[in-house]
Write an enzyme that holds these catalytic residues in place. Structure first.
Site, PDB file in Angstrom:
ATOM      1  N   GLU A 268     -16.347 -20.222  35.147  1.00 34.98           N
ATOM      2  CA  GLU A 268     -16.251 -21.221  36.220  1.00 34.98           C
ATOM      3  C   GLU A 268     -15.649 -20.563  37.449  1.00 34.98           C
ATOM      4  O   GLU A 268     -14.698 -19.795  37.351  1.00 34.98           O
ATOM      5  CB  GLU A 268     -15.325 -22.394  35.847  1.00 34.98           C
ATOM      6  CG  GLU A 268     -15.818 -23.362  34.815  1.00 34.98           C
ATOM      7  CD  GLU A 268     -14.810 -24.485  34.564  1.00 34.98           C
ATOM      8  OE1 GLU A 268     -13.879 -24.669  35.388  1.00 34.98           O
ATOM      9  OE2 GLU A 268     -14.937 -25.173  33.537  1.00 34.98           O
ATOM     10  N   GLU A 317     -18.841 -35.187  40.411  1.00 39.05           N
ATOM     11  CA  GLU A 317     -18.714 -36.006  39.199  1.00 39.05           C
ATOM     12  C   GLU A 317     -17.668 -37.101  39.430  1.00 39.05           C
ATOM     13  O   GLU A 317     -16.472 -36.817  39.503  1.00 39.05           O
ATOM     14  CB  GLU A 317     -18.318 -35.125  38.015  1.00 39.05           C
ATOM     15  CG  GLU A 317     -19.359 -34.056  37.680  1.00 39.05           C
ATOM     16  CD  GLU A 317     -18.862 -33.074  36.649  1.00 39.05           C
ATOM     17  OE1 GLU A 317     -18.745 -33.457  35.470  1.00 39.05           O
ATOM     18  OE2 GLU A 317     -18.576 -31.920  37.026  1.00 39.05           O
ATOM     19  N   GLU A 326     -11.147 -32.848  42.473  1.00 41.98           N
ATOM     20  CA  GLU A 326     -11.809 -32.618  41.191  1.00 41.98           C
ATOM     21  C   GLU A 326     -13.192 -33.262  41.133  1.00 41.98           C
ATOM     22  O   GLU A 326     -14.063 -32.818  40.381  1.00 41.98           O
ATOM     23  CB  GLU A 326     -10.947 -33.143  40.045  1.00 41.98           C
ATOM     24  CG  GLU A 326      -9.619 -32.428  39.873  1.00 41.98           C
ATOM     25  CD  GLU A 326      -9.781 -31.031  39.290  1.00 41.98           C
ATOM     26  OE1 GLU A 326     -10.894 -30.690  38.844  1.00 41.98           O
ATOM     27  OE2 GLU A 326      -8.797 -30.271  39.302  1.00 41.98           O
TER      28      GLU A 326
END
Length: 345
Positions: A268, A317, A326
């Site tokens: 990531e 998301e 986030e």
């Protein structure tokens, strides 16, 4: 004679420029080819997996990380030629660690049932669980999954590993002093021996964004974005960006536990486009574009060897927990519009 010499010099100069240009183009291509994108699914508004896989293919993204064996996503990946990191969710770790039969069933249901139509490359046994209460289950789960993979005859095609956060580092600067924390050391040392014996990489989640946000005075924004003109020296090696420094600190830490042969795959890395002062569209575009171009060059410690890297993430998301950033790491909005333009070719 003078005219002839000048002509020859000019031809040599042109040839040199062409060779250098070709070399840089090859490095760019190597970078793009070594880059994938993480397919996070913590949202209630994402397109169906068939459309997601089509989007990967249309953008020439040939690698994907999937955080759990979602059957619909795996079905959509059949015949796509996309290489896949498949995670073992943390909720499964204890069961897989304690039961070889459970590991065999997991591999049968989630790997063998799709192979070779789905090109699995790595199984990540847990994501960022070292060191916490589940860490004790990581190695035995890896061993049981490895045995199941070997029983299926896939040990040469699929490597078993685990993904760590850079918080496993006690020391990260200078990179040559990289070492694991006391808490992580005891867990990672036998895991590294496992990786060495199976010729598998260590997966690492690398985020210069968080390093900058947590300590902006020590980590300038430009150094995190690959745009700094400052060179930080570490012995004979020179560092122009934080990404290289973090990866090489991990390599140094691996060397200290007899893991010098272990490669690092960056499982990531990314930059959010909203939710914070430096979480902007421009900075996200800059970081990820530079990341894709850069990783084909390797690091100062491992020059010329492309770093396999997975950008986080494909979509914003809306159900991710934590701060607003986030939920804004995506390259695309859920309706498949790009958050910003970026090229993988």
């Amino acid at each position: 004679m003078a005219a002839s010499s000048a002509t020859s010099s000019g031809l040599v100069m042109v040839a040199t420029v062409l060779v250098l240009g070709l070399l840089m183009a090859c490095l760019d291509i190597a970078g793009a080819q070594s880059v994938g994108v993480c397919y996070g699914m913590q949202a209630n508004n994402l397109p169906p997996p068939t459309e997601v896989v089509d989007l990967y293919k249309s953008k020439n993204i040939g690698r994907l990380r999937l955080y759990d064996p979602n059957a619909t996503a795996l079905q959509a990946l059949r015949g796509s030629n996309i290489q896949v990191i498949l995670d073992v969710p943390r909720d499964n770790l204890q069961d897989l660690a304690n039961s070889p039969g459970a590991a065999n069933s997991w591999v049968q249901n989630n790997v063998q049932n799709y192979w070779p139509d789905v090109q699995f490359k790595y199984i990540s046994v847990g994501n960022e669980v070292i060191p916490n209460s589940l860490a004790q289950f990581v190695l035995p789960a890896m061993q049981n999954i490895q045995t199941a993979i070997s029983s299926a005859g896939l040990q040469d095609q699929i490597k078993v590993s685990t993904a760590v956060a850079t918080t496993v580092l006690q020391t990260s600067y200078p990179p040559s002093n990289g070492s694991f924390t006391n808490a992580a050391h005891g867990i990672l040392e036998p895991i590294v021996r496992f990786l060495v014996s199976n010729q598998a990489p260590l997966l690492a989640n690398v985020y210069p964004y968080f390093s900058h946000v947590n300590d902006p005075n020590s980590v300038p924004l430009q150094y995190a974005l690959f745009t700094s003109s400052t060179v930080n020296r570490d012995g004979s090696l020179s560092y122009r960006n934080l990404f290289d420094a973090i990866v090489d600190a991990l390599y140094s830490a691996l060397e200290r536990v007899s893991g010098s042969s272990v490669e690092i795959v960056v499982s990531e890395s990314g930059w959010p486009s909203a939710g914070g002062t430096v979480a902007t569209v421009d900075n996200a575009r800059t970081y990820n574009s530079n990341l894709i171009r850069h990783v084909g060059q390797g690091t100062p410690k491992r020059p010329g060897k492309a770093i396999e890297t997975y950008v986080f993430a494909m979509f914003n998301e809306n159900q991710k927990e934590g701060e607003e950033v986030e939920r804004n790491f995506g390259l695309f909005f859920p309706d498949k519009r790009p958050v910003y333009e970026i090229s993988f070719t």
